[in-house]
Design a protein around this motif. Structure first.
Motif, PDB file in Angstrom:
ATOM      1  N   PRO A  78      -9.271  -7.189  -7.725  1.00  0.00           N
ATOM      2  CA  PRO A  78     -10.704  -7.015  -7.941  1.00  0.00           C
ATOM      3  C   PRO A  78     -11.058  -5.543  -8.169  1.00  0.00           C
ATOM      4  O   PRO A  78     -10.389  -4.663  -7.604  1.00  0.00           O
ATOM      5  N   PHE A  79     -12.077  -5.326  -8.964  1.00  0.00           N
ATOM      6  CA  PHE A  79     -12.503  -3.972  -9.286  1.00  0.00           C
ATOM      7  C   PHE A  79     -12.949  -3.204  -8.035  1.00  0.00           C
ATOM      8  O   PHE A  79     -13.702  -3.728  -7.219  1.00  0.00           O
ATOM      9  N   ALA A  80     -12.450  -2.001  -7.885  1.00  0.00           N
ATOM     10  CA  ALA A  80     -12.921  -1.026  -6.879  1.00  0.00           C
ATOM     11  C   ALA A  80     -12.589  -1.362  -5.429  1.00  0.00           C
ATOM     12  O   ALA A  80     -12.176  -0.494  -4.678  1.00  0.00           O
ATOM     13  N   THR A  81     -12.744  -2.622  -5.037  1.00  0.00           N
ATOM     14  CA  THR A  81     -12.521  -2.916  -3.614  1.00  0.00           C
ATOM     15  C   THR A  81     -11.028  -2.993  -3.281  1.00  0.00           C
ATOM     16  O   THR A  81     -10.645  -2.850  -2.134  1.00  0.00           O
ATOM     17  N   THR A  82     -10.215  -3.244  -4.299  1.00  0.00           N
ATOM     18  CA  THR A  82      -8.770  -3.277  -4.085  1.00  0.00           C
ATOM     19  C   THR A  82      -8.126  -2.183  -4.928  1.00  0.00           C
ATOM     20  O   THR A  82      -8.432  -2.053  -6.115  1.00  0.00           O
ATOM     21  N   LEU A  83      -7.269  -1.385  -4.277  1.00  0.00           N
ATOM     22  CA  LEU A  83      -6.732  -0.188  -4.944  1.00  0.00           C
ATOM     23  C   LEU A  83      -5.210  -0.174  -4.945  1.00  0.00           C
ATOM     24  O   LEU A  83      -4.566  -0.810  -4.111  1.00  0.00           O
ATOM     25  N   ASP A  84      -4.656   0.583  -5.898  1.00  0.00           N
ATOM     26  CA  ASP A  84      -3.207   0.777  -5.946  1.00  0.00           C
ATOM     27  C   ASP A  84      -2.807   1.824  -4.928  1.00  0.00           C
ATOM     28  O   ASP A  84      -3.461   2.859  -4.797  1.00  0.00           O
ATOM     29  N   VAL A  85      -1.723   1.553  -4.199  1.00  0.00           N
ATOM     30  CA  VAL A  85      -1.349   2.415  -3.078  1.00  0.00           C
ATOM     31  C   VAL A  85      -1.000   3.844  -3.517  1.00  0.00           C
ATOM     32  O   VAL A  85      -0.565   4.076  -4.645  1.00  0.00           O
ATOM     33  N   GLY A  86      -1.235   4.754  -2.583  1.00  0.00           N
ATOM     34  CA  GLY A  86      -0.819   6.144  -2.777  1.00  0.00           C
ATOM     35  C   GLY A  86      -1.608   6.910  -3.822  1.00  0.00           C
ATOM     36  O   GLY A  86      -1.254   8.034  -4.185  1.00  0.00           O
ATOM     37  N   SER A  87      -2.707   6.333  -4.282  1.00  0.00           N
ATOM     38  CA  SER A  87      -3.433   6.992  -5.383  1.00  0.00           C
ATOM     39  C   SER A  87      -4.138   8.278  -4.953  1.00  0.00           C
ATOM     40  O   SER A  87      -4.550   9.076  -5.784  1.00  0.00           O
ATOM     41  N   SER A  88      -4.250   8.494  -3.628  1.00  0.00           N
ATOM     42  CA  SER A  88      -4.945   9.713  -3.184  1.00  0.00           C
ATOM     43  C   SER A  88      -4.141  10.979  -3.493  1.00  0.00           C
ATOM     44  O   SER A  88      -4.651  12.090  -3.353  1.00  0.00           O
ATOM     45  N   LEU A  89      -2.895  10.801  -3.929  1.00  0.00           N
ATOM     46  CA  LEU A  89      -2.113  11.990  -4.298  1.00  0.00           C
ATOM     47  C   LEU A  89      -2.817  12.768  -5.410  1.00  0.00           C
ATOM     48  O   LEU A  89      -2.559  13.952  -5.617  1.00  0.00           O
ATOM     49  N   ALA A 119      -0.871  -3.765   7.498  1.00  0.00           N
ATOM     50  CA  ALA A 119      -1.780  -3.091   8.424  1.00  0.00           C
ATOM     51  C   ALA A 119      -3.220  -3.557   8.198  1.00  0.00           C
ATOM     52  O   ALA A 119      -3.658  -3.690   7.059  1.00  0.00           O
ATOM     53  N   VAL A 120      -3.884  -3.838   9.317  1.00  0.00           N
ATOM     54  CA  VAL A 120      -5.301  -4.183   9.269  1.00  0.00           C
ATOM     55  C   VAL A 120      -6.066  -3.050   9.946  1.00  0.00           C
ATOM     56  O   VAL A 120      -5.649  -2.562  10.987  1.00  0.00           O
ATOM     57  N   LEU A 163       1.330   1.252   2.382  1.00  0.00           N
ATOM     58  CA  LEU A 163       1.739  -0.094   2.792  1.00  0.00           C
ATOM     59  C   LEU A 163       0.585  -1.061   2.530  1.00  0.00           C
ATOM     60  O   LEU A 163      -0.535  -0.627   2.279  1.00  0.00           O
ATOM     61  N   PRO A 164       0.873  -2.361   2.548  1.00  0.00           N
ATOM     62  CA  PRO A 164      -0.232  -3.305   2.367  1.00  0.00           C
ATOM     63  C   PRO A 164      -1.247  -3.141   3.499  1.00  0.00           C
ATOM     64  O   PRO A 164      -0.860  -3.154   4.675  1.00  0.00           O
ATOM     65  N   TRP A 165      -2.483  -2.953   3.134  1.00  0.00           N
ATOM     66  CA  TRP A 165      -3.518  -2.526   4.091  1.00  0.00           C
ATOM     67  C   TRP A 165      -4.814  -3.252   3.817  1.00  0.00           C
ATOM     68  O   TRP A 165      -5.188  -3.442   2.660  1.00  0.00           O
ATOM     69  N   LEU A 166      -5.464  -3.692   4.873  1.00  0.00           N
ATOM     70  CA  LEU A 166      -6.693  -4.450   4.727  1.00  0.00           C
ATOM     71  C   LEU A 166      -7.772  -3.948   5.671  1.00  0.00           C
ATOM     72  O   LEU A 166      -7.550  -3.813   6.872  1.00  0.00           O
ATOM     73  N   HIS A 167      -8.916  -3.645   5.095  1.00  0.00           N
ATOM     74  CA  HIS A 167     -10.067  -3.306   5.936  1.00  0.00           C
ATOM     75  C   HIS A 167     -11.123  -4.372   5.749  1.00  0.00           C
ATOM     76  O   HIS A 167     -11.483  -4.715   4.631  1.00  0.00           O
ATOM     77  N   SER A 168     -11.584  -4.946   6.871  1.00  0.00           N
ATOM     78  CA  SER A 168     -12.644  -5.942   6.783  1.00  0.00           C
ATOM     79  C   SER A 168     -13.929  -5.396   7.377  1.00  0.00           C
ATOM     80  O   SER A 168     -14.850  -5.030   6.648  1.00  0.00           O
ATOM     81  N   LEU A 169     -13.993  -5.309   8.712  1.00  0.00           N
ATOM     82  CA  LEU A 169     -15.217  -4.863   9.367  1.00  0.00           C
ATOM     83  C   LEU A 169     -14.905  -3.924  10.525  1.00  0.00           C
ATOM     84  O   LEU A 169     -13.750  -3.652  10.831  1.00  0.00           O
ATOM     85  N   THR A 204      -4.205  -1.813  -1.318  1.00  0.00           N
ATOM     86  CA  THR A 204      -5.223  -1.481  -0.324  1.00  0.00           C
ATOM     87  C   THR A 204      -6.418  -2.379  -0.566  1.00  0.00           C
ATOM     88  O   THR A 204      -7.043  -2.311  -1.623  1.00  0.00           O
ATOM     89  N   MET A 205      -6.733  -3.243   0.394  1.00  0.00           N
ATOM     90  CA  MET A 205      -7.873  -4.149   0.256  1.00  0.00           C
ATOM     91  C   MET A 205      -9.034  -3.677   1.114  1.00  0.00           C
ATOM     92  O   MET A 205      -8.837  -3.338   2.275  1.00  0.00           O
ATOM     93  N   GLY A 206     -10.224  -3.673   0.525  1.00  0.00           N
ATOM     94  CA  GLY A 206     -11.403  -3.325   1.311  1.00  0.00           C
ATOM     95  C   GLY A 206     -11.684  -1.841   1.309  1.00  0.00           C
ATOM     96  O   GLY A 206     -11.972  -1.243   2.336  1.00  0.00           O
ATOM     97  N   ALA A 207     -11.576  -1.240   0.123  1.00  0.00           N
ATOM     98  CA  ALA A 207     -11.808   0.200   0.021  1.00  0.00           C
ATOM     99  C   ALA A 207     -13.295   0.527   0.179  1.00  0.00           C
ATOM    100  O   ALA A 207     -14.154  -0.351   0.096  1.00  0.00           O
ATOM    101  N   LEU A 208     -13.540   1.807   0.426  1.00  0.00           N
ATOM    102  CA  LEU A 208     -14.906   2.309   0.483  1.00  0.00           C
ATOM    103  C   LEU A 208     -15.363   2.564  -0.960  1.00  0.00           C
ATOM    104  O   LEU A 208     -14.657   3.223  -1.704  1.00  0.00           O
TER     105      LEU A 208
END
Lengths: 556, 201, 363, 418
Positions: free
Chosen positions: A4-15, C93-94, C114-120, D223-227
């Motif tokens: 999904p757009f924006a809410t899911t991101l590719d890892v390590g992109s903060s580099l 990781a949650v 790593l696979p990471w999830l933020h909900s609330l 990464t799920m649930g980004a800001l």
């Protein structure tokens, strides 16, 4: 995966986000001057050779020592190790037993027959060294390494000077002296014994030397006028020690021998007398703590049964006793007579009141000046008033110790080398001191000093066997590893680990690689800061155990 | 459409009775719908449950306001609420009691409805005897079947089988049969009290 | 050349001899030079910390927007990298809402690898339970689940979910990064904020000392009360200890909890380079005891190495400045010291058996 | 099509395989329908009136009737949906159920699930919201979260409740969006009536194995649930809107496909009942439509040209479909079981908007709040008043005006400072 757009991101992109721009201070790796190195009169890179020793690279460690000092085995015994006095670990638990490790390395070198290779290209220059004492031999050694041809002429029958004639065998076995001098000879140094030099300029002229280093020491015992109507036996300490060394059968000095003086020589002679089976009484005009002798000499002497009379001056002597005046210390710390007298039984008096230089050989040389007590004036480059003639050791103004003398030899050699090549000798700038405050000692585990084995007392009263034993490898390694590596990275990975921004990079683990920070200042640490991400928080510097990281302001 | 309202107290199986009634009708090939008067589930609280039975699909889901039959599992409710409100003129009333309708003060309703449309049976006693527990609901259904004839005892038995584990089902079926028989005897003109006493032996 | 007679002190080295022989290439059993450091060139790779390795996973990598000297960024990498090593990189990781989540995942950049999830904010433990349940159901139980949150998301708003996850013994390792307040929102008080600490919602005014002396909320002990298999406290100041605990936790299944002290330079008012030092002082003063518990029982605690009074810890933090200026608040300082003393006594922290003595390592 | 009488009581899976109608409780029927969809994680927290559904499911998991499923008893509705969120993100088909206060307590997670586009299916046993606390049926709960980004479907009967659950999982997983199936509390959940459940095989063909759009997986970490900040939040929201519009297209297609597969016309956007030629059209959601249909039959017999629209899909709101269904009516009456205090009927508001471009007046009838029965007679009288053009804009069905007026008087006599 259909992200999904924006809410899911590719890892390590903060580099892509270079947080280095936040920085107002930058961490920089530095090599600081460890206090031990700073304190070493011979300029040994102590921290460096301990670094190799703690890895078990004993040969490398030893080679590091002999770059500055050809006598590790002797140093490990006879040096009064100012390095340990200044060791930062002393403020933590106990100073690293540096001399014991050095002795271990020195002895190992002798046992395994390690040698030093001299540089290939020769300068073609010839240098004369007068006096085969520690200073002269040190100079000869360094000059040879620098590519010059060196001849040492010695008035005495054996090389070593004060190492041999000033330090008793129970502190410095002669086999050790012989072995380390032999190594110098093997390097190509010529030593001519039993050859007193009367006219140095003539000798230079005659044998075509390009320069000379004079280190004839200070062998004239100072005397005080002590009335001895019944011609009581009065000797001087240096004479006695030399006799002990050379005389086939030592004539009996006396039954109760009184030694007058409080220096190391006084104690050496007193302890020697004990070993000859006589009673030894040291008389000193001030208190115990004011004695110039090192504390361990005093305590070992006491262990061996040497008696002490502090705050006494000898005023008169007969065949059976001496009269002494009781003293008190004035507010200035100087002793004052009290007018009270007492008698100490004793049939011989040995004066150990220091020595003067026998300067008559120098008097003939134009331009050489010396003070009344014979101390020769030299310039900062150790050259006397006479061009090409340098001097060092006990005969020049300085503390008169073995290690200082050896240091003079090295310093003179470098200056003579510069003189011979017609270029000025520029000593490299010393980095800032790695003081205790700069360390983060929490990371060092508690590890008390290793005690060296000591010869049992009875045998210390009858033989000249070496009193203090050496460390075995295990202990030497343990001791080496007590080193805090002050001011120099020992690769503990702390900076690599504690950075909240992963902004520390490990450099390839090769000594060959030229390490320097982005500002180009070189360092030995095999790490680099990634200034793209380093925010300049300074945690790495704060948590560096040995203070090898410095925070410097950014230009903004 | 035949609409039944069952009154009782929590713990007397009122809701189960409505469900069973609907299942019975369903097994008869009819359309049915059962639901409770919704409330928090507490013992002793007055409870009502509803059941609609019809030849055509049932769409409305509102509580039954004008029942064709009222089953009262607990006679103590009779004078607390208007249990018979909206009851049709041809309606049926079955009350769980070993006493007669008259002695329960049901005279008013007795007069309104055709003879034989108001009855009592000692369902609790029957249950105590046949099931071993004073749960009158199934016995009441047995009686209601006999009284109204809108469901057969056979279909009720099957429904009971579907609802309960075998052992319990069989005991309940006995209770239903006993109640069914009791009502039949009453219809045959025998004094119900006597039957009741007999049953109580 | 050794003399026959050996003085006291030698004996230790004689023992050491059996355990150490570098030339024989045996393992070095002790080393002084930085025993407690991240790594050590004298030590075998596998005896160094995970952080010493260039192969560490860097679960949270460079470019995140944490403040300079952030203890949470550090603690998260410490703990997750250790967990990653223990689980061969198979970790999900949650994350609860909070600093960690905000500074690590602002679109379009994430610092997680790593696979990471933020909900609330309050549901990290429950979401993690869900992930674990799914993995179990999908036959991927080799993938391990870690939930993480700050003290707010753990001891306050997420407390019910945390307790539920514990009570069901769901297969989740919950890591609480405790910086003792709501830092992300501007340093407000949480139930983990220590007494007297000044926060935006517990100002120090006049004689008011800042945060109240409540009864406290000792979540590690509350976790223990659930009887879960593993509970521990850890600190960014002792990496070896922290990694050991994470590794221990990863060896068991079921609900596990590690409460990690992560100083916040912004919220605590410390200089940015003091993050690890202040965490160390928290432990060395006894205010933050390090211990481990299994199935509700304490099984180990880390003794204090260099004991310090709580003042040493407090006076380098401006959130406690009012205890020293304009006048010394002896009463409250004593009360805080009493808290430390209670910990010291409860966990027996002043015994002298820490494994940091070279002699012990040698033996 | 009636079931032949069975001599042995129905048992678990065996019974499931019988494609025949059964007389069972609505909650049991819904539980079995959910079971047929093979959820992998179910999280449960008790709240009346949805409780029976999860009770039945827990039994089905225990007995093995429902296999390969994790049934988790959580400590709150907030946790229930949160567990479902985690399970769904990890690639499992997740289900939960709630009611009323429970829905409000999980409200934050309700928005989160849709924001993260997790295809969770949740049954809502519709119930009023306190205070005053009230456990009986109305639609206040669904209305409170009608804008949370979930698809909201309302069932008229238990049969439809079953069918909607089968369609909900398809829709949710095809679009990767959460779906809520609204079932009137007690009225449906506790009602015993005949329902027909499809065979597991048929359902397996209808609902393929869950293929998550995105999944947490160490092999392909994300990464799920980004800001998301101002620069992109609007886009995220727009995409959510678009997805709902897509659902509006997909729902009728699925309904048609369902009809073709199972032979039942259920679900979809809306159904009409006797609207042809109707001057008055009544629009409502949920079980009340049964009574409305009875009322309409009754009134039609008396020559009243009246029909009904049964609205199944409430979110996304089908403005066009509603407008089309009502276009020939001269007036619309919206009967709804909710009230937005200070505004009126929320459903009526939506319908009014749907008819914005017409002259058709919309009358709002607020009925059945907190479980108040909605007698057919009351409805009929309302519809007759409407026919006679006597209906006010908003009517509160069977309101006890005496009680209300007393309270108002008391209210007026009180001032804060007396």
């Amino acid at each position: 995966m259909n992200k999904p757009f924006a809410t899911t991101l590719d890892v390590g992109s903060s580099l892509a986000n270079h947080t280095g721009s936040w920085r107002t201070e930058r961490p920089v790796y530095v090599d600081r001057m460890p206090p031990c190195n700073q304190a070493c009169p011979a300029g040994e890179n102590t921290q460096d050779w301990l670094y190799h020793a703690e890895e078990g690279n004993y040969r490398t460690a030893w080679e590091s020592i002999v770059r500055d000092n050809p006598f590790p085995a002797i140093m490990g015994r006879a040096c009064y190790h100012p390095c340990e006095t200044s060791c930062n670990r002393g403020s933590l638990d106990a100073a690293v037993n540096i001399h014991a490790v050095e002795r271990f390395l020195g002895d190992r070198a002798i046992a395994l027959g390690w040698n030093i290779a001299s540089s290939e290209e020769r300068s073609g220059k010839k240098v004369l060294v007068v006096g085969a004492g520690p200073s002269g031999l040190s100079a000869a050694y360094h000059l040879t390494l620098l590519g010059h041809e060196v001849t040492v002429v010695e008035a005495g029958a054996a090389p070593g000077g004060m190492m041999r004639f000033g330090i008793p065998a129970y502190r410095l076995p002669r086999t050790i002296i012989d072995a380390e001098i032999a190594r110098i000879v093997a390097l190509g140094v010529t030593i001519r014994l039993n050859e007193p030099v009367e006219d140095i300029p003539a000798l230079l002229e005659r044998e075509g030397f390009d320069a000379a280093f004079v280190a004839i020491g200070a062998h004239l015992a100072k005397r005080v006028d002590i009335p001895a109507p019944d011609a009581g036996k009065i000797l001087d300490a240096i004479g006695v020690l030399r006799e002990l060394e050379t005389g086939e059968s030592m004539p009996r000095i006396g039954r109760r021998v009184i030694v007058y003086g409080g220096g190391n020589t006084a104690l050496d002679v007193a302890r020697s007398v004990r070993r000859l089976g006589e009673e030894a009484i040291v008389v000193y005009r001030r208190t115990r703590d004011k004695m110039p002798a090192h504390e361990f000499e005093v305590s070992e002497a006491l262990e061996e049964g040497v008696q002490f009379h502090w705050l006494r001056t000898v005023t008169h002597m007969t065949g059976e006793s001496i009269t002494v005046e009781k003293m008190t210390l004035g507010p200035d710390g100087f002793p004052r007579g009290t007018g009270e007298y007492e008698t100490i039984e004793g049939d011989a008096l040995i004066l150990a009141l220091g020595q003067n230089v026998d300067t008559h050989v120098l008097d003939s040389i134009p331009g050489v000046e010396h003070s009344a007590d014979g101390v020769v004036k030299v310039g900062p480059n150790m050259m006397t008033g006479h061009k090409g003639i340098f001097a060092g050791g006990d005969m020049v103004p300085s503390e008169r110790t073995l290690t200082v003398a050896i240091g003079h030899g090295k310093k003179a050699a470098r200056n003579i080398d510069a003189y011979l090549r017609g270029i000025p000798y520029v000593p490299k700038v010393k980095p800032a001191l790695a003081s205790f405050e700069r360390l983060n000692t929490w990371y060092y585990s508690d590890a008390g000093k290793t005690v060296q084995p000591v010869l049992e007392d009875v045998r210390r009263r009858s033989t000249f066997e070496e009193v203090v034993g050496g460390l075995d490898e295990t202990n030497a390694l343990f001791e080496a590893r007590r080193c805090l590596s002050c001011g120099n990275c020992f690769e503990c990975d702390n900076c690599f680990g504690v950075c909240p921004d992963n902004a520390v990079i490990k450099l390839p683990d090769s000594a060959a690689i030229e390490r320097s920070d982005s500002a180009g200042s070189p360092h030995s640490a095999p790490f680099a800061i990634d200034y793209d991400y380093c925010k300049g928080c300074g945690v790495c510097a704060a948590e560096c155990p040995c203070g090898a990281i410095e925070m410097v302001p950014e230009e903004i | 459409m035949f609409q039944v309202r069952i009154h009782g107290r929590g713990g007397q199986g009122v809701v189960t009775a409505a469900e069973l009634l609907s299942m019975t009708a369903f097994t008869e090939g009819l359309h049915a719908q059962a639901f409770p008067s919704f409330g928090s589930e507490r013992m002793g609280a007055p409870v009502a449950a509803f059941c609609r039975i019809s030849n055509t699909p049932i769409r409305t889901r509102e509580p039954i306001a004008d029942p064709d039959g009222v089953i009262v599992q607990d006679p103590t409710l009779i004078h607390l609420f208007d249990l018979f409100g909206g009851l049709s003129k041809e309606g049926f009333v079955l009350v769980n009691s070993s006493r007669t309708p008259e002695s329960l003060g049901l005279s008013a309703i007795l007069e309104k409805l055709p003879t034989g449309h108001v009855r009592t049976i000692p369902a609790t006693e029957i249950a105590r005897e046949k099931i071993g527990r004073p749960i009158p609901n199934i016995a009441m259904l047995g009686g209601f079947a006999a009284m109204t004839g809108i469901i057969t005892l056979k279909a009720l038995a099957w429904a009971i089988h579907t609802k309960f584990p075998k052992a319990l089902a069989e005991k309940n079926i006995e209770a239903a049969q006993a109640a069914f028989a009791a009502v039949q005897h009453a219809i045959a003109g025998e004094p119900i009290a006597a039957r009741g006493e007999e049953l109580m032996v | 050349m050794d003399a026959p007679h050996i003085k006291a002190g030698q004996t230790m080295n004689v023992e050491a001899k059996e355990t150490m022989n570098v030339e024989a290439g045996q393992k070095i059993k002790f080393y002084q030079t930085g025993t407690l450091t991240v790594g050590n060139r004298l030590l075998d790779e596998d005896l160094r910390t995970v952080q010493a390795s260039e192969e560490r996973s860097n679960a949270i990598t460079s470019g995140h927007r944490a403040c300079q000297g952030c203890g949470e960024a550090l603690g998260a990498r410490y703990a997750l990298d250790a967990a990653m090593r223990a689980a061969n990189g198979k970790i999900i990781a949650v994350n609860a809402t909070g600093c960690l989540e905000v500074f690590s995942t602002p679109y379009p950049e994430t610092s997680w690898t790593l696979p990471w999830l933020h909900s609330l904010f309050g549901n990290a433990a429950s979401v993690a339970s869900g992930v674990a349940a799914a993995l179990r159901r999908l036959g991927k139980a080799d993938i391990r689940v870690v939930a993480q949150g700050g003290d707010g998301g753990t001891t306050d708003i997420g407390f019910a979910c945390l307790s539920g996850m514990f009570e069901r013994n769901d297969d989740v390792l919950y890591l609480c990064y405790d910086n003792q307040g709501y830092m992300n929102t501007g340093v407000q008080r949480s139930s983990a904020t220590p007494p007297t600490a000044r926060t935006a919602t517990t100002p120090a005014v006049g004689t008011a000392p800042g945060n109240i002396f409540g009864t406290g909320k000792d979540v590690p002990r509350i976790a223990m009360a659930h009887g879960i298999p593993y509970v521990a406290t850890a600190s960014v100041a002792d990496l070896h200890d922290l990694e050991r605990k994470v590794t221990n936790a990863m060896q068991v299944r079921g609900a596990r909890y590690i409460h990690i002290l992560v100083p916040c330079p912004l919220g605590w008012g410390t200089v940015t380079n003091a993050t690890i030092r202040v965490a160390r002082l928290a432990t060395e003063s006894g205010l933050f005891p390090l211990f481990e518990a299994e199935h509700g029982e304490i099984v180990a605690s880390s003794p204090i190495r260099r004991a310090v009074p709580v003042e040493d810890y407090l006076k380098i933090q401006s959130r406690f400045a009012h205890l020293f200026r304009p006048t010394r608040d002896d009463a409250h300082l004593a009360a805080l010291q009493a808290i430390a003393d209670k910990n010291i006594q409860r966990y027996n922290l002043l015994r002298n058996d820490h494994g940091n003595d070279a002699r012990k390592e040698a033996a | 099509m009636k079931t032949p009488i069975q001599l042995t009581p129905p048992k678990g899976p065996v019974e499931l395989t019988l494609p025949k109608a059964r007389q069972i409780e609505g909650s049991r029927a819904i539980a079995e329908a959910v079971g047929l969809c093979r959820p992998q994680v179910i999280c449960a927290y008790p709240i009346t009136p949805q409780t029976h559904i999860v009770e039945e499911l827990s039994a089905m998991v225990k007995t093995g009737e429902l296999m390969d499923c994790e049934f988790i008893n959580v400590e709150s509705e907030f946790a229930a949906l949160s567990v479902a969120i985690g399970a769904s993100a990890a690639g499992a088909r997740a289900y939960t159920a709630t009611s009323s206060q429970g829905l409000l307590y999980m409200a934050e997670a309700v928005y989160n699930a849709s924001g993260m586009q997790l295809p969770i299916v949740m049954t809502l046993g519709n119930r009023a919201i306190g205070a005053p606390i009230n456990i009986w049926n109305d639609h206040s709960d669904a209305m409170a979260l009608r804008d949370a980004g979930w698809v909201l479907l309302f069932a008229e009967t238990n049969q439809e409740a079953i069918d909607l659950h089968l369609q909900a999982f398809r829709l949710a997983e095809e679009l990767s969006t959460p779906v809520m199936v609204c079932v009137d509390g007690f009225i449906l959940t506790h009602a015993y009536e005949e329902v027909e459940l499809p065979t597991p095989e048929a359902v397996d063909r209808w609902l393929p194995k869950f293929q998550p759009r995105q999944v947490l997986d160490p092999a392909e970490p994300i990464t799920m649930g980004a800001l998301v900040g101002p620069e992109s939040f609007s886009e995220v929201r727009y995409l959510a809107h678009r997805k709902q519009l897509r659902a509006l297209e997909r729902i009728p297609e699925l309904s048609a496909e369902f009809n073709a597969t199972f032979g039942r016309n259920s679900g979809g956007i809306l159904r009409t009942y006797k609207t042809e030629g109707a001057e008055t059209i009544v629009l409502a959601m949920g079980s009340i439509n049964g009574t409305i249909e009875d009322a309409i039959d009754e009134l039609r017999r008396n020559g009243h040209a009246i029909g009904a629209v049964i609205l199944t899909t409430f979110r996304p709101f089908p403005y066009a479909s509603v407008a089309a269904a009502l276009k020939n009516a001269s007036q619309a009456i919206v009967v709804e079981k909710s009230l937005t205090a200070g505004m009126g009927g929320p459903l009526a508001a939506d319908v009014t908007l749907a008819l914005a471009n017409t002259s058709t007046p919309v009358y709002s009838v607020i009925a059945g709040l907190g479980g108040r029965p909605i007698p057919q007679a009351s409805l009929e009288s309302i519809f007759e008043r409407a026919r006679d053009r006597e209906l006010p804009e908003t009517t509160f069905l069977d309101l006890h005006w005496d009680a209300v007026n007393q309270a108002i008087t008391k209210e007026l006599s009180w001032t804060p400072h007396t």
